[in-house]
Motif scaffolding. Sequence first.
Motif, PDB file in Angstrom:
ATOM      1  N   MET A 195       0.828  -1.197   0.000  1.00 49.32           N
ATOM      2  CA  MET A 195       0.000   0.000   0.000  1.00 49.32           C
ATOM      3  C   MET A 195       0.866   1.252   0.000  1.00 49.32           C
ATOM      4  SD  MET A 195      -3.233   0.753   2.426  1.00 49.32           S
ATOM      5  CE  MET A 195      -2.368   1.405   3.820  1.00 49.32           C
ATOM      6  N   LEU A 196       0.394   2.313  -0.656  1.00 46.19           N
ATOM      7  CA  LEU A 196       1.148   3.566  -0.698  1.00 46.19           C
ATOM      8  C   LEU A 196       0.351   4.653   0.020  1.00 46.19           C
ATOM      9  CD1 LEU A 196       2.917   5.060  -3.795  1.00 46.19           C
ATOM     10  CD2 LEU A 196       1.587   6.507  -2.276  1.00 46.19           C
ATOM     11  N   THR A 197       0.997   5.339   0.946  1.00 44.85           N
ATOM     12  CA  THR A 197       0.368   6.458   1.642  1.00 44.85           C
ATOM     13  C   THR A 197       1.288   7.664   1.524  1.00 44.85           C
ATOM     14  OG1 THR A 197      -0.500   4.881   3.255  1.00 44.85           O
ATOM     15  CG2 THR A 197      -0.609   7.221   3.849  1.00 44.85           C
ATOM     16  N   ASP A 198       0.729   8.763   1.035  1.00 51.57           N
ATOM     17  CA  ASP A 198       1.523   9.998   0.969  1.00 51.57           C
ATOM     18  C   ASP A 198       1.170  10.832   2.199  1.00 51.57           C
ATOM     19  OD1 ASP A 198       2.637  12.468   0.455  1.00 51.57           O
ATOM     20  OD2 ASP A 198       2.338  12.286  -1.719  1.00 51.57           O
ATOM     21  N   LEU A 199       2.126  10.980   3.113  1.00 55.65           N
ATOM     22  CA  LEU A 199       1.828  11.672   4.374  1.00 55.65           C
ATOM     23  C   LEU A 199       1.481  13.142   4.158  1.00 55.65           C
ATOM     24  CD1 LEU A 199       4.424  10.294   6.971  1.00 55.65           C
ATOM     25  CD2 LEU A 199       2.087   9.557   6.544  1.00 55.65           C
ATOM     26  N   ALA A 200       1.930  13.695   3.017  1.00 53.55           N
ATOM     27  CA  ALA A 200       1.619  15.102   2.760  1.00 53.55           C
ATOM     28  C   ALA A 200       0.185  15.271   2.260  1.00 53.55           C
ATOM     29  CB  ALA A 200       2.593  15.662   1.731  1.00 53.55           C
ATOM     30  N   LEU A 201      -0.443  14.193   1.812  1.00 59.78           N
ATOM     31  CA  LEU A 201      -1.778  14.291   1.212  1.00 59.78           C
ATOM     32  C   LEU A 201      -2.851  13.571   2.019  1.00 59.78           C
ATOM     33  CD1 LEU A 201      -0.844  13.561  -2.532  1.00 59.78           C
ATOM     34  CD2 LEU A 201      -1.179  15.794  -1.448  1.00 59.78           C
ATOM     35  N   SER A 202      -2.432  12.501   2.719  1.00 59.58           N
ATOM     36  CA  SER A 202      -3.418  11.649   3.370  1.00 59.58           C
ATOM     37  C   SER A 202      -4.034  12.374   4.574  1.00 59.58           C
ATOM     38  CB  SER A 202      -2.718  10.359   3.814  1.00 59.58           C
ATOM     39  OG  SER A 202      -3.585   9.619   4.615  1.00 59.58           O
ATOM     40  N   PRO A 203      -5.396  12.468   4.631  1.00 57.31           N
ATOM     41  CA  PRO A 203      -6.027  13.208   5.740  1.00 57.31           C
ATOM     42  C   PRO A 203      -5.917  12.463   7.069  1.00 57.31           C
ATOM     43  CG  PRO A 203      -7.686  12.223   4.326  1.00 57.31           C
ATOM     44  CD  PRO A 203      -6.363  11.925   3.695  1.00 57.31           C
ATOM     45  N   ASN A 204      -5.794  11.138   6.978  1.00 57.85           N
ATOM     46  CA  ASN A 204      -5.861  10.373   8.219  1.00 57.85           C
ATOM     47  C   ASN A 204      -4.877   9.201   8.245  1.00 57.85           C
ATOM     48  OD1 ASN A 204      -6.880  10.117  10.667  1.00 57.85           O
ATOM     49  ND2 ASN A 204      -8.848   9.172  10.069  1.00 57.85           N
ATOM     50  N   PRO A 210      -2.051   6.448   9.545  1.00 51.88           N
ATOM     51  CA  PRO A 210      -1.890   5.788  10.842  1.00 51.88           C
ATOM     52  C   PRO A 210      -0.838   6.535  11.665  1.00 51.88           C
ATOM     53  CG  PRO A 210      -0.790   4.546   9.109  1.00 51.88           C
ATOM     54  CD  PRO A 210      -1.537   5.647   8.439  1.00 51.88           C
ATOM     55  N   ARG A 211      -0.955   6.476  12.953  1.00 50.89           N
ATOM     56  CA  ARG A 211       0.036   7.160  13.805  1.00 50.89           C
ATOM     57  C   ARG A 211       1.093   6.197  14.321  1.00 50.89           C
ATOM     58  NH1 ARG A 211       0.253  11.277  11.875  1.00 50.89           N
ATOM     59  NH2 ARG A 211      -1.693  12.329  11.471  1.00 50.89           N
ATOM     60  N   GLU A 212       0.686   4.948  14.487  1.00 54.80           N
ATOM     61  CA  GLU A 212       1.595   3.935  15.051  1.00 54.80           C
ATOM     62  C   GLU A 212       1.577   2.717  14.144  1.00 54.80           C
ATOM     63  OE1 GLU A 212       3.170   3.623  18.175  1.00 54.80           O
ATOM     64  OE2 GLU A 212       2.616   5.629  18.924  1.00 54.80           O
ATOM     65  N   LEU A 213       2.744   2.154  13.868  1.00 50.41           N
ATOM     66  CA  LEU A 213       2.807   0.944  13.048  1.00 50.41           C
ATOM     67  C   LEU A 213       3.785  -0.022  13.665  1.00 50.41           C
ATOM     68  CD1 LEU A 213       3.179   3.115  10.023  1.00 50.41           C
ATOM     69  CD2 LEU A 213       1.913   1.034   9.678  1.00 50.41           C
ATOM     70  N   ARG A 214       3.568  -1.288  13.366  1.00 46.81           N
ATOM     71  CA  ARG A 214       4.543  -2.322  13.762  1.00 46.81           C
ATOM     72  C   ARG A 214       5.055  -2.985  12.506  1.00 46.81           C
ATOM     73  NH1 ARG A 214       5.254  -4.183  18.751  1.00 46.81           N
ATOM     74  NH2 ARG A 214       3.932  -3.290  20.365  1.00 46.81           N
ATOM     75  N   ALA A 215       6.357  -3.254  12.480  1.00 42.71           N
ATOM     76  CA  ALA A 215       6.928  -3.880  11.277  1.00 42.71           C
ATOM     77  C   ALA A 215       7.995  -4.888  11.685  1.00 42.71           C
ATOM     78  CB  ALA A 215       7.545  -2.817  10.382  1.00 42.71           C
ATOM     79  N   ASP A 216       8.293  -5.764  10.746  1.00 40.20           N
ATOM     80  CA  ASP A 216       9.444  -6.655  10.937  1.00 40.20           C
ATOM     81  C   ASP A 216      10.715  -5.982  10.437  1.00 40.20           C
ATOM     82  OD1 ASP A 216       8.213  -9.335  11.850  1.00 40.20           O
ATOM     83  OD2 ASP A 216       6.912  -8.649  10.222  1.00 40.20           O
ATOM     84  N   ALA A 276      11.177   4.291  15.170  1.00 37.62           N
ATOM     85  CA  ALA A 276      11.641   5.446  14.391  1.00 37.62           C
ATOM     86  C   ALA A 276      10.455   6.384  14.199  1.00 37.62           C
ATOM     87  CB  ALA A 276      12.161   4.989  13.038  1.00 37.62           C
ATOM     88  N   SER A 277      10.734   7.678  14.140  1.00 39.60           N
ATOM     89  CA  SER A 277       9.679   8.646  13.829  1.00 39.60           C
ATOM     90  C   SER A 277       9.971   9.270  12.481  1.00 39.60           C
ATOM     91  CB  SER A 277       9.634   9.772  14.856  1.00 39.60           C
ATOM     92  OG  SER A 277       9.159   9.266  16.060  1.00 39.60           O
ATOM     93  N   ALA A 278       8.915   9.408  11.686  1.00 40.46           N
ATOM     94  CA  ALA A 278       9.065  10.019  10.368  1.00 40.46           C
ATOM     95  C   ALA A 278       7.924  10.997  10.171  1.00 40.46           C
ATOM     96  CB  ALA A 278       9.024   8.946   9.282  1.00 40.46           C
ATOM     97  N   SER A 279       8.215  12.124   9.519  1.00 43.75           N
ATOM     98  CA  SER A 279       7.114  13.078   9.355  1.00 43.75           C
ATOM     99  C   SER A 279       7.232  13.837   8.044  1.00 43.75           C
ATOM    100  CB  SER A 279       7.075  14.053  10.535  1.00 43.75           C
ATOM    101  OG  SER A 279       8.097  14.969  10.439  1.00 43.75           O
ATOM    102  N   ILE A 309       4.697   9.947  12.180  1.00 47.79           N
ATOM    103  CA  ILE A 309       4.226   8.593  12.459  1.00 47.79           C
ATOM    104  C   ILE A 309       5.355   7.866  13.188  1.00 47.79           C
ATOM    105  CG2 ILE A 309       2.625   8.439  10.513  1.00 47.79           C
ATOM    106  CD1 ILE A 309       4.727   6.772   9.035  1.00 47.79           C
ATOM    107  N   ARG A 310       4.984   6.854  13.968  1.00 42.36           N
ATOM    108  CA  ARG A 310       5.988   6.127  14.742  1.00 42.36           C
ATOM    109  C   ARG A 310       5.950   4.668  14.302  1.00 42.36           C
ATOM    110  NH1 ARG A 310       5.333   3.716  19.915  1.00 42.36           N
ATOM    111  NH2 ARG A 310       7.340   3.371  20.957  1.00 42.36           N
ATOM    112  N   ILE A 311       7.111   4.124  13.996  1.00 47.89           N
ATOM    113  CA  ILE A 311       7.182   2.736  13.518  1.00 47.89           C
ATOM    114  C   ILE A 311       8.025   1.932  14.491  1.00 47.89           C
ATOM    115  CG2 ILE A 311       7.809   1.210  11.593  1.00 47.89           C
ATOM    116  CD1 ILE A 311       7.696   4.840  10.878  1.00 47.89           C
TER     117      ILE A 311
END
Length: 491
Positions: free
Chosen positions: A1-10, A12-18, A207-210, A217-219
């Motif tokens: 899935m692709l999410t553009d943080l500059a465009l997406s209104p909502n 996710p704030r927290e994610l878990r990844a491998d 990690a935090s990315a914005s 968002i926090r991963i």
Amino acid sequence: MLTDLALSPNPPRELRADACICGAGPAGITLALELARRRPDWHIVLLEGGGSGVPSERERLLYDVGVGEKPYAVAASRRRMLGGTSAHWGGWCKPLDPEDFRAPADWSVPDWPITPEELAPFLVAAHLWCEIPSDRYDPAEVRARQPRRFLELPADGPVCERLFRFSPPTRFGTRYLEDLRGQANLDLFLHANLVSFERRGDRIVSASASPLGGRPIRIQSERFVLSQGGLETTRTLLNLRGDASDDGEGLRSPHLGRHFADHYGVRPGSILASEELGYRRITDQETAVMPVLAPSPSALDRAGRQNVCLMLDPDPGNASLPTPYARNAALGFLPREFLNYRAQMIVEPRPNPDSRITLTDARCELGLRRARLDWKLDPRDVESALGFFNELSNLLAQTGQGRARQTYQASAAQLASAMGANHHLGTLRFSRDPKDGVTDADGRLHDMDNLYVLSSALFPRYGYSNPTLTLVALAARLASRWSAQAPEAQP
Ligand SMILES: Cc1cc2nc3c(=O)[nH]c(=O)nc-3n(C[C@H](O)[C@H](O)[C@H](O)COP(=O)(O)OP(=O)(O)OC[C@H]3O[C@@H](n4cnc5c(N)ncnc54)[C@H](O)[C@@H]3O)c2cc1C
């Protein structure tokens, strides 16, 4: 899935990844896709600071770097967008020579921690990722089809031939966009600038990315890979080190930020030789190849010199070695039509600890300290190149195949004006012994449990080959290491 943080209104704030991969250039995209396909049980997050189009002025400013005495065109050497600098690259490709994996004892440089044989299966995959039509590099195969394009070289002499090939060039951001979008276990975030890490001892927890001016968002992830390019990854790690001392290992290694290198060119002079030579980009079996002249492995070992390659550009207007000269039978020339060529060499830079990236007190909009680049060259680079040119010159004269005239005069001014090829090498070098480098053979920081680097900044010795093909092979290798599967070609 692709999410553009500059465009997406909502978003996710927290994610878990491998695996959380920071930076979507050739390295990050290859790793993300290889890993997602090999490990369907894993969730992969790929963070890209730029968008899918040309970066804005505000985004470009994030990449601003102070430059020391020697100029370096930093702004032109990187792209902050999906696909990274592959939006600009020229597609020249060649695996390193086997000799490039070992450094002569008096260089104080570690050998590569992986062997050419270990890397070889992943180079097969790298050719597919870079869309190079063949992974065969034996110039003898081209010579057999086009013998007049080549010099006659004694088998045990100081000069040999090597071959470059070319990627179309693949623009990773556009070429692999649909693959990234369609991969169910992969989340790609655009305008997701890595800003900070939460660290617990030797582990990165999150990690935090914005986006610029937006909410972060926090991963949380099992492992983090920095694939932001050689300069930016070094800057990220220097920021993470902060005020800690540089007398330790990994993040505190004294090698972090040192040995910055880039390939550069030297024009040693002219060569008068057969007009049919093809030591430049030519066509073979309907694909582009570039045979080059280089020191033979035995000559390199004997001299302990840097590696180098030489190409020939036809230069019919050049009268420094006039063609009638070659018609003088008394001078022993073979009966051929001769032409003047301008010789162009790509020099392997010798690792120089004083050539380095440091931080300044200025900060970018994300709050990270800016980098400063002090690029320093070693005069022995040019000595090596001219030594090889001299050997080639002797060979041409002794065999009646031509003459060479050196016009390059080594001087400080020549070195000061040398231009880089936009390859960012050496500042995070990998090594077996933690004392010799920053990361281990997988790119994991020697003192960290789950923080990895994937960049040409890992290379401890550089050769003259353009680095991206090898970097993409390293990405495929890391994915294979994490999936414990047999290496196989993926795209
Ligand atoms: C003009 C030019 C010609 C070149 N020609 C060749 C060639 O012929 N052959 C060759 O082998 N190489 C060539 N190169 C070099 C080649 O482009 C690089 O080796 C290659 O792109 C490096 O890949 P990378 O993934 O390490 O870094 P990059 O391609 O630089 O990608 C890094 C990615 O990280 C992202 N990023 C950076 N900071 C952050 C952050 N804080 N958060 C999230 N994302 C971030 C960037 O936006 C970018 O997408 C050339 C380069 C230039 C400029």
